[in-house]
Design a protein around this motif. Structure first.
Motif, PDB file in Angstrom:
ATOM      1  N   HIS A  87       3.857  13.040 -14.375  1.00  0.00           N
ATOM      2  CA  HIS A  87       4.544  12.675 -15.778  1.00  0.00           C
ATOM      3  C   HIS A  87       5.447  12.430 -16.270  1.00  0.00           C
ATOM      4  CE1 HIS A  87       0.132  13.353 -16.598  1.00  0.00           C
ATOM      5  NE2 HIS A  87       0.296  14.579 -16.275  1.00  0.00           N
ATOM      6  N   PRO A  88       6.443  11.493 -14.705  1.00  0.00           N
ATOM      7  CA  PRO A  88       7.782  11.028 -15.976  1.00  0.00           C
ATOM      8  C   PRO A  88       7.615  10.887 -16.965  1.00  0.00           C
ATOM      9  CG  PRO A  88       7.029   9.591 -14.099  1.00  0.00           C
ATOM     10  CD  PRO A  88       5.739  10.648 -14.107  1.00  0.00           C
ATOM     11  N   ALA A  89       8.784  10.467 -17.585  1.00  0.00           N
ATOM     12  CA  ALA A  89       9.099   9.440 -18.708  1.00  0.00           C
ATOM     13  C   ALA A  89       9.240   8.674 -18.460  1.00  0.00           C
ATOM     14  CB  ALA A  89      10.727  10.442 -19.180  1.00  0.00           C
ATOM     15  N   SER A  90      10.053   7.777 -17.232  1.00  0.00           N
ATOM     16  CA  SER A  90       9.045   5.957 -16.879  1.00  0.00           C
ATOM     17  C   SER A  90       9.338   6.374 -15.337  1.00  0.00           C
ATOM     18  CB  SER A  90      10.345   5.181 -17.111  1.00  0.00           C
ATOM     19  OG  SER A  90      11.441   5.496 -16.885  1.00  0.00           O
ATOM     20  N   LEU A  91       9.083   5.320 -14.674  1.00  0.00           N
ATOM     21  CA  LEU A  91       8.829   5.026 -13.026  1.00  0.00           C
ATOM     22  C   LEU A  91       8.935   4.046 -12.560  1.00  0.00           C
ATOM     23  CD1 LEU A  91       8.136   6.362 -10.387  1.00  0.00           C
ATOM     24  CD2 LEU A  91       5.535   5.987 -10.660  1.00  0.00           C
ATOM     25  N   LYS A  92      10.002   3.263 -12.430  1.00  0.00           N
ATOM     26  CA  LYS A  92       9.796   2.202 -11.744  1.00  0.00           C
ATOM     27  C   LYS A  92      10.424   2.295 -10.341  1.00  0.00           C
ATOM     28  CE  LYS A  92      11.958   0.183 -16.138  1.00  0.00           C
ATOM     29  NZ  LYS A  92      12.726  -1.340 -16.820  1.00  0.00           N
ATOM     30  N   ALA A 108       1.712   6.334  -7.468  1.00  0.00           N
ATOM     31  CA  ALA A 108       0.306   6.922  -8.118  1.00  0.00           C
ATOM     32  C   ALA A 108       0.489   8.372  -7.829  1.00  0.00           C
ATOM     33  CB  ALA A 108      -1.247   6.767  -6.692  1.00  0.00           C
ATOM     34  N   ILE A 109       1.291   8.974  -6.631  1.00  0.00           N
ATOM     35  CA  ILE A 109       1.638  10.822  -6.907  1.00  0.00           C
ATOM     36  C   ILE A 109       2.138  10.335  -7.789  1.00  0.00           C
ATOM     37  CG2 ILE A 109       2.719  12.275  -5.152  1.00  0.00           C
ATOM     38  CD1 ILE A 109       1.257  11.063  -3.207  1.00  0.00           C
ATOM     39  N   HIS A 169       1.106  -1.209   0.148  1.00  0.00           N
ATOM     40  CA  HIS A 169       0.014   0.162  -0.274  1.00  0.00           C
ATOM     41  C   HIS A 169       0.457   1.356  -0.046  1.00  0.00           C
ATOM     42  CE1 HIS A 169      -3.959  -1.726   0.100  1.00  0.00           C
ATOM     43  NE2 HIS A 169      -3.427  -2.714   0.758  1.00  0.00           N
ATOM     44  N   THR A 170       1.433   1.268   0.881  1.00  0.00           N
ATOM     45  CA  THR A 170       2.974   2.246   1.233  1.00  0.00           C
ATOM     46  C   THR A 170       3.287   2.925  -0.334  1.00  0.00           C
ATOM     47  OG1 THR A 170       3.102   1.626   3.049  1.00  0.00           O
ATOM     48  CG2 THR A 170       4.687   3.371   2.305  1.00  0.00           C
ATOM     49  N   LEU A 171       4.083   1.549  -1.055  1.00  0.00           N
ATOM     50  CA  LEU A 171       4.794   2.046  -2.187  1.00  0.00           C
ATOM     51  C   LEU A 171       3.454   2.405  -3.463  1.00  0.00           C
ATOM     52  CD1 LEU A 171       7.287   1.571  -3.742  1.00  0.00           C
ATOM     53  CD2 LEU A 171       7.111  -0.492  -3.931  1.00  0.00           C
ATOM     54  N   ALA A 172       2.182   1.967  -3.302  1.00  0.00           N
ATOM     55  CA  ALA A 172       1.450   2.088  -4.765  1.00  0.00           C
ATOM     56  C   ALA A 172       0.938   3.352  -4.366  1.00  0.00           C
ATOM     57  CB  ALA A 172      -0.001   0.465  -4.547  1.00  0.00           C
ATOM     58  N   TYR A 173       0.413   3.782  -3.231  1.00  0.00           N
ATOM     59  CA  TYR A 173       0.220   5.366  -2.726  1.00  0.00           C
ATOM     60  C   TYR A 173       1.499   5.931  -3.135  1.00  0.00           C
ATOM     61  CZ  TYR A 173      -0.204   9.427   0.000  1.00  0.00           C
ATOM     62  OH  TYR A 173      -0.279  10.807   0.720  1.00  0.00           O
ATOM     63  N   LEU A 174       2.369   5.998  -3.150  1.00  0.00           N
ATOM     64  CA  LEU A 174       3.889   7.033  -3.923  1.00  0.00           C
ATOM     65  C   LEU A 174       3.500   6.313  -5.562  1.00  0.00           C
ATOM     66  CD1 LEU A 174       6.335   8.621  -3.790  1.00  0.00           C
ATOM     67  CD2 LEU A 174       7.658   6.787  -3.697  1.00  0.00           C
ATOM     68  N   THR A 218      -1.158  -5.624  -3.702  1.00  0.00           N
ATOM     69  CA  THR A 218      -2.296  -4.348  -4.402  1.00  0.00           C
ATOM     70  C   THR A 218      -0.853  -4.573  -5.775  1.00  0.00           C
ATOM     71  OG1 THR A 218       0.177  -2.812  -4.309  1.00  0.00           O
ATOM     72  CG2 THR A 218      -2.128  -2.179  -3.024  1.00  0.00           C
ATOM     73  N   ASP A 219      -1.603  -4.614  -6.752  1.00  0.00           N
ATOM     74  CA  ASP A 219      -0.991  -4.951  -8.499  1.00  0.00           C
ATOM     75  C   ASP A 219       0.660  -4.043  -8.076  1.00  0.00           C
ATOM     76  OD1 ASP A 219      -2.332  -2.297  -8.736  1.00  0.00           O
ATOM     77  OD2 ASP A 219      -3.983  -3.493 -10.178  1.00  0.00           O
ATOM     78  N   VAL A 220       0.932  -3.361  -7.231  1.00  0.00           N
ATOM     79  CA  VAL A 220       1.512  -2.547  -8.180  1.00  0.00           C
ATOM     80  C   VAL A 220       3.118  -3.188  -8.049  1.00  0.00           C
ATOM     81  CG1 VAL A 220       3.171  -2.711  -5.467  1.00  0.00           C
ATOM     82  CG2 VAL A 220       3.656  -0.760  -6.777  1.00  0.00           C
ATOM     83  N   ALA A 221       3.906  -2.749  -9.475  1.00  0.00           N
ATOM     84  CA  ALA A 221       5.042  -3.385  -9.670  1.00  0.00           C
ATOM     85  C   ALA A 221       6.153  -3.236  -9.563  1.00  0.00           C
ATOM     86  CB  ALA A 221       4.985  -2.280 -11.261  1.00  0.00           C
TER      87      ALA A 221
END
Ligand code: IMP
Ligand code: MG
Length: 176
Positions: free
Chosen positions: A122-127, A116-117, A109-114, A140-143
């Motif tokens: 609009h970063p070029a990419s986010l991993k 989403a923010i 949940h912590t990572l999924a929240y971050l 959650t289904d956070v990657a």
């Protein structure tokens, strides 16, 4: 002052040497994946990720900038879903390649929240890169793009991870 849970030092789950080897492997993989992509913005999640981020970032061969966010979850220990951003980035990440660096993922949940923010900026990419993941706990289904270690469902401390703000500076990951 509250008493420490125990005076016994945490027993070793992942040794300092094993962490070092894995961080080196992750750094090599990340450096390969981002080679030629330009600058990478590393975002450390305070406070737990500060040790991992310091070690990982110094082993990357791609150009980096480093920034931090601080998150807090309501209630004790791991989050039940209610997370709050208590310190924001200084950098504008729009158009940048961004890698979030986190110490541990439990429910996610912590990572999924971050994520989403950050995605909304609009970063070029986010991993995401997490040092440890608790087996069978993700809700959650956070990657999770880079994972250091799968660990058992125990409370772990050291290498940035805490129990009531203690043990963060231990060089290994241990269980109480
Ligand atoms: P999640 O939102 O359930 O994934 O929980 C992630 C957050 O809970 C992490 O950023 C840590 O701050 C904390 N956390 C979860 N498990 C542990 C643990 O075993 N040791 C230390 N912190 C933990
Ligand atoms: Mg954390």
């Amino acid at each position: 002052m509250p008493e420490p849970a125990s005076d016994a030092p945490p027993s070793v789950l992942i040794s300092e040497a094993a962490i070092g080897r894995r961080v080196e492997e992750l750094a090599r993989q990340i450096s390969r994946d981002y080679a030629g992509a330009g600058e990478l913005v590393l975002i450390g999640v305070l406070r737990g990720a500060f040790v991992f981020l310091a070690d990982l970032s110094r082993r990357l061969t791609v150009p980096c900038r480093v920034d931090f966010v601080a998150l807090s979850s309501y209630g004790h220990g791991s989050s039940g879903g209610a997370v709050r951003l208590v310190m924001d980035l200084r950098l504008n990440i729009a158009g940048n390649h961004v890698l979030v660096v986190e110490d541990i993922v439990d429910s996610g949940h912590t990572l999924a929240y971050l994520v989403a923010i950050l995605q909304a900026r609009h970063p070029a990419s986010l991993k995401t890169c997490v040092l440890t993941r608790k087996a069978g706990r993700l809700e959650t289904d956070v990657a999770l793009d880079y994972v250091g270690f799968d660990i058992p469902d125990r409370w772990v401390v050291g290498y940035g991870l805490d129990y009531s703000d203690r043990f963060r500076t231990f060089p290994y990951i241990g269980v109480l």
